[in-house]
Scaffold this motif. Structure first.
Motif, PDB file in Angstrom:
ATOM      1  N   PRO A  47      -5.693   0.264  -2.983  1.00  0.00           N
ATOM      2  CA  PRO A  47      -5.563   0.457  -1.534  1.00  0.00           C
ATOM      3  C   PRO A  47      -6.889   0.687  -0.836  1.00  0.00           C
ATOM      4  N   ALA A  48      -7.962   0.920  -1.591  1.00  0.00           N
ATOM      5  CA  ALA A  48      -9.270   1.121  -0.968  1.00  0.00           C
ATOM      6  C   ALA A  48      -9.854  -0.177  -0.424  1.00  0.00           C
ATOM      7  N   VAL A  49      -9.321  -1.314  -0.866  1.00  0.00           N
ATOM      8  CA  VAL A  49      -9.790  -2.613  -0.372  1.00  0.00           C
ATOM      9  C   VAL A  49      -9.232  -2.839   1.024  1.00  0.00           C
ATOM     10  N   ARG A  57       0.839  -1.206   0.000  1.00  0.00           N
ATOM     11  CA  ARG A  57       0.000   0.000   0.000  1.00  0.00           C
ATOM     12  C   ARG A  57       0.869   1.250   0.000  1.00  0.00           C
ATOM     13  N   GLN A  58       1.974   1.188   0.724  1.00  0.00           N
ATOM     14  CA  GLN A  58       2.883   2.334   0.741  1.00  0.00           C
ATOM     15  C   GLN A  58       3.470   2.598  -0.640  1.00  0.00           C
ATOM     16  N   HIS A  59       3.627   1.537  -1.428  1.00  0.00           N
ATOM     17  CA  HIS A  59       4.144   1.681  -2.791  1.00  0.00           C
ATOM     18  C   HIS A  59       3.018   1.900  -3.805  1.00  0.00           C
ATOM     19  N   GLU A  60       1.773   2.048  -3.295  1.00  0.00           N
ATOM     20  CA  GLU A  60       0.618   2.351  -4.135  1.00  0.00           C
ATOM     21  C   GLU A  60       0.365   1.277  -5.185  1.00  0.00           C
ATOM     22  N   LEU A  61       0.563   0.029  -4.800  1.00  0.00           N
ATOM     23  CA  LEU A  61       0.229  -1.080  -5.685  1.00  0.00           C
ATOM     24  C   LEU A  61      -1.215  -1.497  -5.454  1.00  0.00           C
ATOM     25  N   GLY A  62      -1.835  -2.056  -6.491  1.00  0.00           N
ATOM     26  CA  GLY A  62      -3.181  -2.578  -6.350  1.00  0.00           C
ATOM     27  C   GLY A  62      -4.189  -1.496  -6.015  1.00  0.00           C
TER      28      GLY A  62
END
Length: 289
Positions: A80-82, A73-78
């Protein structure tokens, strides 16, 4: 300090069976995995086996999935709202960054699970034995899925296990502290950018001077990790660890190094520059750094 080494046989047999089937290995013995993937897994292993690891390892390992999800999430993969970690990990593409994060966690898994049973439902860590010094209070056992709180509970558990003679204090801001010699050592989770800050307060109420700054700069040139500095009349020694690189060995190395250097320098700095030590006698003081 204990040493940990990755061993394929440390991976639970059930997971090895699934991995062996996926990789078309002739069996589940460690030798088959070594011949196919090497003595330790690599980025290529994670690339090939990520779906298996996600569905047959991380779904059972709440702590590992939380740490991996936190890093990604810190790397903004996928997406993040999930909110659910496993559901979120399913939204992440099998990228180089994901493989790097998962690889570190899987290596740690193979280092520390030598004598653990097969996967079992995860339970929250026990509450720490906390020395009440006034304002700080003991945290209660939590089932929170907040990744920062999961990380904090993991830190508490590791410290309790490896420093049983050093009672922990949980500060009001969530920092974990313990007396180490004549200094106070803290572990603090910094949310943005996310990292675990390990620092020791060597002196307080010390008067700044050019000689003090020159001495601290000289010490910095000799330090293997971390840095030492003065701010707001307080002298601090600190280092930091990224959560996805954090395992028991890294934590012990960092804590022991900071504690050793702090216990060596605080008395010497006090004799030269004055100020007050921050160990047992001052354990109840709140120091804002």
């Amino acid at each position: 300090m204990p040493r940990f080494r990755f061993q394929w046989q440390h991976i639970p047999h059930t997971l090895r069976e699934i991995l062996a089937l996926s990789a078309e290995l002739p069996g589940t013995d460690a030798d088959h995995f070594v011949k196919k993937f090497g003595k330790r897994p690599t980025i290529e292993f994670i690339k090939q086996q990520w779906p298996i690891l996600l569905d047959h390892w991380l779904v059972h390992d709440v702590s590992a999935s939380a740490r991996i999800a936190l890093a990604l999430r810190q790397h903004e993969l996928g997406d993040p709202a999930v909110a659910d970690d496993i559901a979120y990990l399913h939204t992440c593409r099998n990228t180089q960054r994901l493989r790097e994060v998962v690889l570190l966690e899987f290596i740690t898994y193979g280092e520390r699970t030598a004598n653990l049973p097969e996967h079992s439902p995860a339970s929250p860590p026990p509450p720490p034995q906390v020395t009440n010094t006034g304002a700080p209070t003991a945290p209660t056992t939590t089932t929170s899925q907040d990744p920062i709180e999961v990380l904090r509970q993991n830190l508490i558990t590791l410290l309790q296990k490896n420093f049983p003679k050093h009672p922990l204090t949980i500060q009001e801001d969530g920092d974990i502290s313990m007396n180490v010699g004549s200094s106070m050592l803290f572990l603090s989770i910094v949310p943005d950018p996310l990292l675990v800050r390990v620092f020791a307060v060597l002196l307080k109420n010390v008067q700044p001077s050019p000689d003090l700054y020159e001495t601290l700069n000289h010490i910095n040139h000799q330090l293997q990790i971390g840095r030492i500095f003065a701010i707001n009349n307080v002298v601090i020694l600190e280092s930091a660890v990224l959560p996805y690189a954090l395992n028991e060995r890294v934590l012990l190395q960092t804590v022991n190094y900071i504690a050793l250097v702090a216990d060596d320098y605080d008395d010497r700095l006090q004799r030269t520059f004055g100020g007050e030590l921050c160990g047992v006698a001052q354990a109840g003081d709140m120091i804002d750094v």
